[in-house]
Design an enzyme around this catalytic site. Sequence first.
Site, PDB file in Angstrom:
ATOM      1  N   GLY A  41      35.662  43.349  29.501  1.00  0.00           N
ATOM      2  CA  GLY A  41      34.315  43.038  29.051  1.00  0.00           C
ATOM      3  C   GLY A  41      34.258  41.717  28.310  1.00  0.00           C
ATOM      4  CG  ASP A 245      38.050  40.111  33.716  1.00  0.00           C
ATOM      5  OD1 ASP A 245      37.552  41.090  34.301  1.00  0.00           O
ATOM      6  OD2 ASP A 245      39.053  40.191  32.988  1.00  0.00           O
TER       7      ASP A 245
END
Length: 297
Positions: A41, A245
Amino acid sequence: MTRIVVVGSINMDLVTLALRFPAPGETLLGDRFLTVHGGKGANQAVAAARLGARVCMVGAVGDDTFGQQLHDGLAHEGVATEHVRRIADCGSGTASITVAGGENQIVVVPGANARVTPTHVEQAQSTIAQADAMLVQMEIPLETVEATLRLGHRLGVPVILNPAPARQLPVEWLKLARYVTPNQHELATLLGADEHEDFRALMLRAPCPVVLTRGAEGAWYADGAELVHQPGFKVDVIDTTGAGDTFNAALAVFLRKGLPAAVRIACAAAALSVSRLGAQGGMPRHNELEAWLADQG
């Protein structure tokens, strides 16, 4: 400025560089050790911010030294942290990473990431309602992943689900995602299918639009009933940690340009990221990526 909300994990990466991976029971001398800010995240939030987006992170860190460092690191990158909780009596998430020969092996301990709840996501609703896109991964509880998908769908905010680490999910959840971004193994796991089945057949069978990452080969996505291959960009690979990511962040930031353009830019951003060490350390900034893409023709 594109507005992105990221719901996901925040980790401290404990990185060891070695000439090769140890065999079971074997002890090796490593070349170097680093502590690096990470978590899927947080990685995606930092990558999106460096690419020029206004980013808000929804997540949690522990009430420890790592937690303060991780919180401050996000703020330093320009990521809004008003929805990053400090969890008392809990350690921050960690990832123990060994890098050898341009590949990596990772063991993740969730820590405070396991305390990111659906209520936490609901409390960020006013921020999410103003977002152009959301990113969510699976290093947080599955009930929170579901809540994120449902809230984004209800508010009309496109949600990009990066299904890593891979687990099978209900078809109903997948239908709520604007795009799902697995690699081949993750797609098969997500659908409960044989991972040796042709990935193109799996993409066509998925109940949601899939943007499939293929490492150095680039990515695949559907354009109507046709599958399109976006070739990867050739670079000297130093560290693949964080490439996925970076890809997801770029896809979200540039989605306004249309899917074909966004996938091409995402492949370029991921390629740049693997040419340097560290998940967040290798993530390019917008002007750097723009200049590099212009050189590619």
